[in-house]
Structures are given as structure tokens and as C-alpha cells.
Design a protein around this motif. Structure first.
Motif, PDB file in Angstrom:
ATOM      1  N   ASP A 279      -7.903  -0.547   2.906  1.00  0.00           N
ATOM      2  CA  ASP A 279      -7.881  -1.694   4.620  1.00  0.00           C
ATOM      3  C   ASP A 279      -6.718  -1.072   5.269  1.00  0.00           C
ATOM      4  O   ASP A 279      -6.562  -0.762   6.781  1.00  0.00           O
ATOM      5  CB  ASP A 279      -7.604  -3.090   3.658  1.00  0.00           C
ATOM      6  N   ILE A 280      -5.792  -0.363   4.527  1.00  0.00           N
ATOM      7  CA  ILE A 280      -4.478   0.146   5.148  1.00  0.00           C
ATOM      8  C   ILE A 280      -4.729   1.107   6.762  1.00  0.00           C
ATOM      9  O   ILE A 280      -4.510   1.029   8.097  1.00  0.00           O
ATOM     10  CB  ILE A 280      -3.277   1.106   4.877  1.00  0.00           C
ATOM     11  N   VAL A 281      -5.302   1.789   5.280  1.00  0.00           N
ATOM     12  CA  VAL A 281      -6.730   3.653   6.585  1.00  0.00           C
ATOM     13  C   VAL A 281      -6.931   2.546   7.533  1.00  0.00           C
ATOM     14  O   VAL A 281      -7.157   3.086   8.997  1.00  0.00           O
ATOM     15  CB  VAL A 281      -7.498   3.651   5.949  1.00  0.00           C
ATOM     16  N   ARG A 282      -8.590   1.924   7.072  1.00  0.00           N
ATOM     17  CA  ARG A 282      -8.860   1.043   8.475  1.00  0.00           C
ATOM     18  C   ARG A 282      -7.893   0.221   9.242  1.00  0.00           C
ATOM     19  O   ARG A 282      -9.022   0.318  10.529  1.00  0.00           O
ATOM     20  CB  ARG A 282      -9.908  -0.095   7.810  1.00  0.00           C
ATOM     21  N   GLN A 327       0.996   7.751   3.872  1.00  0.00           N
ATOM     22  CA  GLN A 327       1.804   7.688   4.828  1.00  0.00           C
ATOM     23  C   GLN A 327       1.959   6.739   6.453  1.00  0.00           C
ATOM     24  O   GLN A 327       2.501   6.975   7.110  1.00  0.00           O
ATOM     25  CB  GLN A 327       0.521   9.452   6.122  1.00  0.00           C
ATOM     26  N   LEU A 328       0.947   6.294   6.413  1.00  0.00           N
ATOM     27  CA  LEU A 328       0.529   5.392   7.408  1.00  0.00           C
ATOM     28  C   LEU A 328       1.842   4.524   7.628  1.00  0.00           C
ATOM     29  O   LEU A 328       2.392   3.801   8.870  1.00  0.00           O
ATOM     30  CB  LEU A 328      -0.643   4.424   7.822  1.00  0.00           C
ATOM     31  N   LEU A 329       2.044   3.489   6.452  1.00  0.00           N
ATOM     32  CA  LEU A 329       2.577   2.535   5.787  1.00  0.00           C
ATOM     33  C   LEU A 329       4.463   3.285   6.016  1.00  0.00           C
ATOM     34  O   LEU A 329       5.099   2.113   7.423  1.00  0.00           O
ATOM     35  CB  LEU A 329       3.071   2.436   4.692  1.00  0.00           C
ATOM     36  N   ARG A 330       4.562   4.292   6.186  1.00  0.00           N
ATOM     37  CA  ARG A 330       5.859   5.468   6.846  1.00  0.00           C
ATOM     38  C   ARG A 330       5.941   5.008   7.836  1.00  0.00           C
ATOM     39  O   ARG A 330       6.956   5.127   8.129  1.00  0.00           O
ATOM     40  CB  ARG A 330       5.851   6.430   5.791  1.00  0.00           C
ATOM     41  N   GLN A 331       4.961   5.726   8.562  1.00  0.00           N
ATOM     42  CA  GLN A 331       5.058   5.579   9.683  1.00  0.00           C
ATOM     43  C   GLN A 331       5.555   4.213  10.687  1.00  0.00           C
ATOM     44  O   GLN A 331       6.194   4.801  12.045  1.00  0.00           O
ATOM     45  CB  GLN A 331       4.067   6.518  10.168  1.00  0.00           C
ATOM     46  N   GLY A 333       6.971   1.654   9.305  1.00  0.00           N
ATOM     47  CA  GLY A 333       8.354   0.957   9.218  1.00  0.00           C
ATOM     48  C   GLY A 333       8.044  -0.116   8.203  1.00  0.00           C
ATOM     49  O   GLY A 333       9.133  -0.827   8.054  1.00  0.00           O
ATOM     50  N   MET A 334       6.834   0.549   6.885  1.00  0.00           N
ATOM     51  CA  MET A 334       6.735  -0.202   6.032  1.00  0.00           C
ATOM     52  C   MET A 334       7.473   0.516   4.884  1.00  0.00           C
ATOM     53  O   MET A 334       6.455   1.615   4.865  1.00  0.00           O
ATOM     54  CB  MET A 334       5.724  -0.835   6.078  1.00  0.00           C
ATOM     55  N   ILE A 335       6.447  -0.209   3.491  1.00  0.00           N
ATOM     56  CA  ILE A 335       6.910   0.494   2.362  1.00  0.00           C
ATOM     57  C   ILE A 335       5.877   0.978   1.503  1.00  0.00           C
ATOM     58  O   ILE A 335       5.144  -0.687   1.218  1.00  0.00           O
ATOM     59  CB  ILE A 335       7.828  -0.337   1.965  1.00  0.00           C
ATOM     60  N   GLY A 336       5.262   2.024   0.895  1.00  0.00           N
ATOM     61  CA  GLY A 336       4.639   2.078   0.360  1.00  0.00           C
ATOM     62  C   GLY A 336       4.862   1.975  -1.392  1.00  0.00           C
ATOM     63  O   GLY A 336       5.321   2.143  -1.580  1.00  0.00           O
ATOM     64  N   LEU A 337       4.418   0.910  -2.104  1.00  0.00           N
ATOM     65  CA  LEU A 337       4.643   0.827  -3.813  1.00  0.00           C
ATOM     66  C   LEU A 337       3.802   0.794  -5.064  1.00  0.00           C
ATOM     67  O   LEU A 337       2.613  -0.072  -4.276  1.00  0.00           O
ATOM     68  CB  LEU A 337       5.183  -1.335  -4.521  1.00  0.00           C
ATOM     69  N   CYS A 338       3.364   2.061  -5.061  1.00  0.00           N
ATOM     70  CA  CYS A 338       2.059   2.705  -5.837  1.00  0.00           C
ATOM     71  C   CYS A 338       2.582   2.139  -7.219  1.00  0.00           C
ATOM     72  O   CYS A 338       3.117   3.237  -7.792  1.00  0.00           O
ATOM     73  CB  CYS A 338       1.389   4.123  -5.204  1.00  0.00           C
ATOM     74  N   THR A 339       0.872   1.957  -7.483  1.00  0.00           N
ATOM     75  CA  THR A 339       0.875   1.639  -8.889  1.00  0.00           C
ATOM     76  C   THR A 339      -0.199   2.744  -9.350  1.00  0.00           C
ATOM     77  O   THR A 339      -1.128   3.233  -8.973  1.00  0.00           O
ATOM     78  CB  THR A 339       0.483  -0.099  -9.592  1.00  0.00           C
ATOM     79  N   PHE A 340      -0.070   3.222 -11.017  1.00  0.00           N
ATOM     80  CA  PHE A 340      -1.163   3.993 -11.369  1.00  0.00           C
ATOM     81  C   PHE A 340      -1.013   3.357 -12.698  1.00  0.00           C
ATOM     82  O   PHE A 340       0.367   2.598 -13.287  1.00  0.00           O
ATOM     83  CB  PHE A 340       0.009   5.193 -11.387  1.00  0.00           C
ATOM     84  N   ALA A 341      -1.947   3.648 -13.593  1.00  0.00           N
ATOM     85  CA  ALA A 341      -2.674   3.264 -14.522  1.00  0.00           C
ATOM     86  C   ALA A 341      -2.781   3.938 -15.539  1.00  0.00           C
ATOM     87  O   ALA A 341      -3.564   5.697 -14.831  1.00  0.00           O
ATOM     88  CB  ALA A 341      -3.294   2.114 -14.331  1.00  0.00           C
ATOM     89  N   ASP A 363       3.677  11.424  -2.045  1.00  0.00           N
ATOM     90  CA  ASP A 363       5.268  10.665  -1.999  1.00  0.00           C
ATOM     91  C   ASP A 363       5.269   9.632  -1.379  1.00  0.00           C
ATOM     92  O   ASP A 363       5.726   9.278  -0.507  1.00  0.00           O
ATOM     93  CB  ASP A 363       5.496  11.964  -0.730  1.00  0.00           C
ATOM     94  N   PRO A 364       5.138   8.620  -2.155  1.00  0.00           N
ATOM     95  CA  PRO A 364       5.302   7.261  -2.482  1.00  0.00           C
ATOM     96  C   PRO A 364       6.385   6.698  -2.274  1.00  0.00           C
ATOM     97  O   PRO A 364       7.776   7.697  -2.608  1.00  0.00           O
ATOM     98  CB  PRO A 364       4.614   6.629  -3.642  1.00  0.00           C
ATOM     99  N   ASP A 365       7.091   5.463  -1.319  1.00  0.00           N
ATOM    100  CA  ASP A 365       8.711   4.944  -1.334  1.00  0.00           C
ATOM    101  C   ASP A 365       8.788   4.523  -2.630  1.00  0.00           C
ATOM    102  O   ASP A 365       9.924   5.173  -2.995  1.00  0.00           O
ATOM    103  CB  ASP A 365       8.277   3.602  -0.337  1.00  0.00           C
TER     104      ASP A 365
END
Length: 500
Positions: A279-282, A327-331, A333-341, A363-365
Motif C-alpha cells: 500500500d505504501i508503494v501504491r 525507502q519511500l517512507l524515509r524519503q 520524512g516518515m519512519i518504517g518499523l519493520c517486523t520480522f517473524a 536498511d529499516p529505521d
């Protein structure tokens, strides 16, 4: 009736570590309709403190309830505490009716009614419409006509037909008057609330029960939702909105309308939540609207960085879109909190090493680990039926503790791999620079707050890893019984994807 809403203390890591508290949104959501129905309603949030048992019981007795309604968003991990408190309340006030709601009791209603005589009635599924009907039925003594509940009939657990899905999410108001907003903060002391723009999820991830519990993705009126946020800021001083939605951005049209409505309200609030990388890419072209509306951080579930795992869990994502979304979120001015399971059956040491390499390339924030957990209402339960459970204490079923055996890697080594991955991601030079020297003070504050919270989480995790050492035992099927998917649809309407 005199009704007491009880929010039990949560012993899981996620609740006790931040030293801040968000309002109990689920109980507030049924509190508003109950007040509007003419009942005298009080809320006891025992998570603040947290309250010891003696104080909880004293507060309950002081409220002199005719019925106590217990609920908690923690659901599985708070279930033992909920039953423990219900037993103590019943011992002191046998005349009080105990009602219990949430995801766990919605699916485990038969077991609970059979094993816990202190619980009288269970609300299954959405509670805003069901609970006022149930309270009215308690007054008349005719529970059989209330859809969406379970109770004992002739001494045996009995469930009524599912309640109709709530189509209009603006139909029932939130009982904000039940709390003092000054008691709640998040994000480093900012006055905060939880809200839902939407319910449900149109996707089919095997480890998630959102689609089954909510049945169909729906959203609130964008303008009315923005107006409620604005009122909370202007009248209550709320500056942090934590969206409890699984996928608030599922409808491009509705989400963009909300962003425009928030911009028109012109209030300086910060919005954080979860969404999908797709959705972010969209929405790459409208990400400036995200930022202008107050959005600062989105949690993105990577759920594994090899395509085979993504296919297994039916995530529907891809590594390329995950990386692009960060990358889009960072560009903008937003933060990407990435979860991994982690915790899937096929994992080996080399898979964790590959996971670390991929995450470094992303390279997540911010980063957060979760353990795959076989909740009875998810397809993952059926997939894991033959796997051995290594943690039977439900208080630790909070996604931060490993509960399933990983056949090829012992539990202690899985834990160390997870901690190594987190340390490498959070201590790399880029992450440290964003934490201490980022030019945007809001992002710098968010990064520092998350780092402080993460240090405290680590202390609890290492302590729990020693205190609650994993011991392989019975299988998932032996522990939970048969798959619950045949009754996962708690509402009458079948799920469907909407792009409204």
C-alpha cells in the motif's frame, strides 16, 4: 444496571515495559453504547500501575456492580489473569454476573464455560451491538434470543447464532467519558489514544485471525473520523493517535479522503499505525499527504525475507516492495518499523543468517521481532498441528516468546539469533545516526524513545528466557484440540475484499 468494565493487568512484555499506557479501546467501545442505553457504567483499568489483586477487588466491590464485564486486547496472554480475577470476584460476590469478551474467549467459549464456572456469559465477536442486548436479556432472563453470545444451558456450553456484522462503524460512539485522558500517554509522554479507522483485513495471511474475527473489511466515515481526532486534540489535549487497524489503507479512496479531512482539520497530531508495504508503494504519489496529515510511523510486516516463507504464510508481498516501501517512507520524512517473524518449522541456522543479510540490505529505521504463534483461530494452527509446544504458560503467548519448537534449531539458539539480528540492525552506524543526529527533531525523538523502550524489553526478554526455559511437550493439536476454522466466521456475512 450497575456495570463495571474491568481491564485486567497484563503481564506480557509489550504492556509493562514502556511505562506508559494507552486507553482500553475495546472496553471504551462498548462503554459508550451501554451508557447510551441508560446503564450506570464504571471503568477499572487495572493495567495502570499495575494494580495488585487486593486493590482490584476493593475497587470492584466499591463500584457495587450487578455485572462485571472483563475484556483486554491482549486476549490469549491475559486470559489466565482474567479468569483468576473472575474467580476472586465470584468468591466475594456470588450474585455478580461475570461477562467476558475478546478474541480468545470468542473462539474458546466452550472450553472456558466448561472449565471456568466463574464465567457466566461470553460475548463472541464485535461487542458494541451485542452487549447492550445481552444486558437487557440479563434483566429479563432470556439469553437465548441474543445473537453472538455463549452461556450454559442445562449445564452445558451453548452458543447462540453469530451476531450480524456492524456495517456502520460510526453507529456506536466510544465512551471517552469513562477515562481521564491525563492518565494515558505514549511515545515518550505524549497524551495518546487508540482508535480504529477500519476493521478487518482483505488478505489471507495464515498466522492472522483478523479476517475471521471481523469477517469483512470496513471503514469509518473519513470526515467524521478526522473530526473525532480533532475534537480529542482540541478538548482533551490528545496529540498521539495509535491506529489499531490491521490495514487502514486497504481502500485507496477512503484513506485519501481521510488524509484530506485531517489536513483540513489542521491539528498538530501524530498518527502511527500498521499497513502493508504494497500500500505504501501504491500510494507513492500521495505520500506527501500522509506526512501533512500527521502520519509519522508505519509498522510493516516483513514476516520473513525469503520468497518461500512468504508463499507459505500467504503474505502476498515481495522483497522488492518491502525494500521500496522503507525507502519511500524515509524519503517523505516518515519512519518504517519493520517486523520480522521467526519460528517456522523449516528454519535452520543458515536461514537466520540470510535473514540478517536481507534486513541489513533493507536498511529499516526500526526493527521488531515476533515469534510465529499458533492461535486456534488461524490457519497457522492447522499447519502447526503436529509441532510440539515448548511454552504452555498462556501469559507468555504474546509474540515475544517462542512457543513452538523449531525442529532444526534449539530454542536457546533461536533466541540468540533473534537478539543478534536486532543488535546488528539497531547498532549499525546508519541507525545510530538517525537516533542521535537526524535533522528532524520529531523523528529523532521517535528513534530515541524506541531505543530506550527496546533496551528495557531486552532486559525482560533475557530474564524470561532464563526463568521460563522451553521444554518440548505435547503437540499443538493435543493442546488446543481440533482446528477452529469451521466456525471462524463470527458474523453472518462472508468475507470479501473491498476497494470502496
Amino acid at each position: 444496571m450497575r456495570l463495571t468494565l474491568l481491564h485486567p493487568p497484563h503481564t506480557a512484555i509489550g504492556s509493562r515495559v514502556p511505562r506508559e499506557h494507552l486507553p482500553p479501546f475495546g472496553l471504551l467501545s462498548i462503554g459508550g453504547p451501554l451508557i447510551d442505553a441508560g446503564h450506570a457504567v464504571q471503568l477499572i483499568n487495572a493495567d495502570i500501575g499495575p494494580m495488585p489483586d487486593w486493590l482490584i477487588l476493593r475497587r470492584v466491590l466499591q463500584s457495587d456492580p450487578q455485572a462485571v464485564l472483563i475484556g483486554h486486547s491482549g486476549s490469549t496472554s491475559v486470559h489466565p489473569t482474567a479468569c483468576h480475577l473472575a474467580r476472586q470476584i465470584k468468591a466475594l460476590r456470588p450474585d455478580v454476573t461475570i461477562l467476558y469478551g475478546g478474541v480468545f474467549p470468542s473462539y474458546h467459549w466452550a472450553d472456558i464455560l466448561r472449565d471456568h464456572p466463574e464465567i457466566d456469559v461470553i460475548v463472541r465477536g464485535e461487542g458494541e451491538a451485542t452487549t447492550p442486548l445481552l444486558i437487557r436479556a440479563l434483566e429479563t432472563g432470556d439469553l437465548a434470543k441474543v445473537p453472538g453470545i455463549a452461556y450454559r444451558r442445562d449445564g452445558q456450553p451453548h452458543a447462540t447464532p453469530p451476531a450480524p456484522m456492524i456495517r456502520d462503524l460510526d453507529q456506536h460512539r466510544i465512551g471517552w467519558e469513562l477515562i481521564r485522558h491525563a492518565d494515558y500517554s505514549y511515545w515518550g509522554g505524549r497524551r495518546a489514544v487508540i482508535l480504529q479507522f477500519s476493521r478487518g483485513c482483505p488478505h489471507l495471511c495464515t498466522y492472522c485471525g483478523q479476517r475471521g474475527f471481523w469477517t469483512q473489511w470496513r471503514h469509518r466515515d473519513p470526515a467524521r473520523f478526522a473530526a473525532e481526532i480533532a475534537r480529542l486534540y482540541r478538548e482533551e489535549g490528545v496529540t498521539l493517535i495509535n491506529l489499531a487497524d490491521e490495514n487502514p489503507t486497504s481502500s485507496p479512496k477512503a484513506w485519501e479522503a481521510f488524509l484530506h479531512a485531517m489536513i483540513a482539520e489542521n491539528v498538530p497530531v501524530t498518527i502511527i499505525g500498521s499497513t502493508r508495504a504494497d500500500d505504501i508503494v501504491r500510494d507513492a504519489d500521495i505520500l506527501p499527504l500522509y506526512k501533512k496529515a500527521g502520519c509519522l510511523r508505519f509498522l510493516l510486516g516483513l514476516e520473513g525475507t525469503d520468497e518461500a516463507t512468504l508463499t507459505t504464510v500467504k503474505k502476498g508481498g515481495s522483497r522488492a516492495k518491502d525494500r521500496q516501501a522503507i525507502q519511500l517512507l524515509r524519503q517523505h520524512g516518515m519512519i518504517g518499523l519493520c517486523t520480522f517473524a521467526v519460528g517456522f518449522e523449516e528454519e535452520r541456522d543458515r536461514d537466520y543468517a540470510r535473514l540478517l543479510r536481507h534486513l541489513l540490505a533493507y536498511d529499516p529505521d526500526q526493527i521488531m521481532s515476533v515469534f510465529a504463534t499458533p492461535h486456534r483461530w488461524t490457519p497457522f494452527h492447522g499447519q502447526s498441528a503436529g509441532r510440539r509446544v515448548i511454552q504452555t504458560d498462556l501469559r507468555l503467548w504474546d509474540y515475544k516468546h517462542q512457543v513452538l519448537e523449531t525442529p532444526h534449531v534449539p530454542a536457546w539458539r533461536v533466541f540468540l539469533w533473534v537478539k543478534l539480528i536486532e543488535a546488528c540492525l539497531q547498532l549499525r552506524p546508519k541507525a545510530l545516526w538517525r537516533t542521535w543526529f537526524h535533522p528532524d527533531p520529531e523523528i529523532r525523538h521517535a528513534m530515541r524513545w524506541y531505543t530506550r523502550m527496546g533496551r528495557r524489553v531486552w532486559i525482560h526478554e533475557f530474564r524470561d528466557a532464563w526463568r521460563h526455559r522451553a521444554k518440548p511437550g505435547q503437540t499443538v493439536a493435543q493442546m488446543w484440540g481440533t482446528d477452529q476454522l469451521p466456525e471462524k466466521l463470527l458474523a453472518r456475512l462472508p468475507p470479501k475484499t473491498t476497494n470502496a
